[in-house]
Design an enzyme around this catalytic site. Structure first.
Site, short mmCIF file in Angstrom:
data_model
loop_
_atom_site.label_atom_id
_atom_site.label_comp_id
_atom_site.label_asym_id
_atom_site.label_seq_id
_atom_site.Cartn_x
_atom_site.Cartn_y
_atom_site.Cartn_z
N HIS A 199 29.58 41.21 32.64
CA HIS A 199 30.83 40.47 32.43
C HIS A 199 30.54 39.11 31.74
O HIS A 199 30.77 38.05 32.33
CB HIS A 199 31.45 40.25 33.81
CG HIS A 199 32.86 39.75 33.85
ND1 HIS A 199 33.25 38.53 33.34
CD2 HIS A 199 33.98 40.29 34.38
CE1 HIS A 199 34.55 38.37 33.55
NE2 HIS A 199 35.01 39.41 34.17
N GLU A 216 32.91 41.80 27.34
CA GLU A 216 32.11 42.44 28.39
C GLU A 216 31.66 43.84 27.99
O GLU A 216 32.48 44.66 27.55
CB GLU A 216 32.94 42.49 29.67
CG GLU A 216 33.46 41.13 30.10
CD GLU A 216 34.60 41.21 31.08
OE1 GLU A 216 34.61 42.16 31.89
OE2 GLU A 216 35.48 40.33 31.02
O1 TA6 Z 1 37.11 41.19 33.15
C1 TA6 Z 1 38.39 40.65 33.22
C2 TA6 Z 1 38.77 40.51 34.69
O2 TA6 Z 1 38.84 41.77 35.31
C3 TA6 Z 1 40.07 39.74 34.75
O3 TA6 Z 1 41.14 40.58 35.13
C4 TA6 Z 1 39.78 38.64 35.77
O4 TA6 Z 1 40.07 39.09 37.08
C5 TA6 Z 1 38.29 38.43 35.53
O5 TA6 Z 1 37.77 39.74 35.39
C6 TA6 Z 1 37.56 37.58 36.55
O6 TA6 Z 1 37.49 38.23 37.77
P1 TA6 Z 1 36.79 37.44 39.01
O7 TA6 Z 1 36.81 38.39 40.16
O8 TA6 Z 1 35.41 37.08 38.57
O9 TA6 Z 1 37.63 36.19 39.20
#
Ligand code: TA6
Length: 285
Positions: A157, A259
């Site tokens: 991510h 990602e």
């Molecule tokens: O990758 C995008 C995502 O799924 C968004 O929807 C947002 O939730 C982000 O990840 C961050 O998630 P986190 O659990 O690290 O706050």
């Protein structure tokens, strides 16, 4: 002299610091989480929030969180943490190498017993290998050691450091189908991705590289990958930034997530004994 050393970093968490002829980098043992990659002569490539916490139980906000063994919300248990456990568990170091080409390679493994205390999973091997050279290569290797087939999702991510999100475009996903996670709608990308509000998308059947073109810093970051057929693009913009305690209200301007994922319909299913990788390769184009 070795190109890596170990220190107590932010939050007194154990970190590996790497410095070689190509770049510097930092990796937290907590989450096997790359928090910095700075090619020689370049601005930092990865972004970390000024408000990130460095404590067990909360993922570091920025760098390359390892989302596994699921992406997003757990498919059936709302009590489970978003994006799985890998990013909020300790990953002991299993190997550290100064490679002949001058790059540095560190490997970490997650304890199956430790994960089984949190969620029902079969026997597995989960290994993170980080190679710091002209490019940064981060590989999540998974092997199913159980007697049954097993499915998982996940993502590397990555949070990228950009001049001003309003001056940035993502190239390479033109024509790709995507799920808009904000509306639930399925759409098709028209041209390059630009940003004038919150963007949260899972691009399907995308196995190639994409480029983050930053007109503000006259820089292009190339994101290549292996073992991934989905790409997630996220910028929280103003309102969501204000809702996250570990994210500055204005920090959305300086970051972008692209990602390397196994997300959406890109579910990985391993037969007994089978293995798979999820690898992102990041460099300045
Ligand atoms: O990758 C995008 C995502 O799924 C968004 O929807 C947002 O939730 C982000 O990840 C961050 O998630 P986190 O659990 O690290 O706050």
């Amino acid at each position: 002299m070795s190109t890596y050393r170990f220190i107590d970093g932010e939050g007194d968490l154990p970190f590996a610091k790497i410095e070689n002829q190509f770049a510097t980098a930092e990796i937290s043992f907590y989450g096997a989480h790359v928090t910095s990659f700075i090619p020689q002569g370049e601005k930092p490539v990865l972004w970390v929030s000024r408000q990130s916490m460095y404590q067990y139980g909360k993922a570091i906000r920025g760098g390359i969180p390892v989302c596994w063994p699921w992406f997003g919300a757990h498919p059936s248990d709302r009590n489970q943490p978003s994006h799985g456990y890998a990013r909020i568990m300790a990953w002991p170091l299993v190997e550290a190498l100064d490679l002949p080409d001058g790059a540095t390679q560190l490997s970490f493994e997650l304890s199956p017993e430790a994960l089984k205390q949190r969620v029902a999973v079969p026997d597995f091997q989960a290994k993170m290998t980080v190679t710091v050279g002209r490019e940064l290569e981060v590989k999540l290797y998974i092997r199913n050691l159980g007697p049954e087939a097993w499915s998982y999702t996940g993502a590397l991510h990555t949070y990228f450091n950009v001049s001003d999100i309003r001056k940035v475009s993502v190239c390479g996903l033109d024509g790709a189908a995507y799920r808009d996670s904000l509306t639930g709608e399925d759409k098709v990308q028209q041209g390059d991705i630009t940003f004038a509000g919150e963007v949260d998308r899972i691009y399907r059947d995308t196995t190639g590289a994409c480029d983050i073109v930053d007109a503000g810093w006259n820089r292009t970051i190339r994101v290549a990958k292996r073992g991934s057929a989905s790409t997630v693009v996220w910028n929280p913009w103003i309102e969501k930034s204000q809702k996250m305690s570990d994210f500055g209200d204005d920090e959305y301007l300086g970051m972008l997530c692209v990602e390397t994922a196994n997300a959406g319909n890109d579910v990985r299913r391993l037969a007994p004994g089978a293995d798979a990788e999820l690898t992102t390769i990041i460099g300045i184009a």
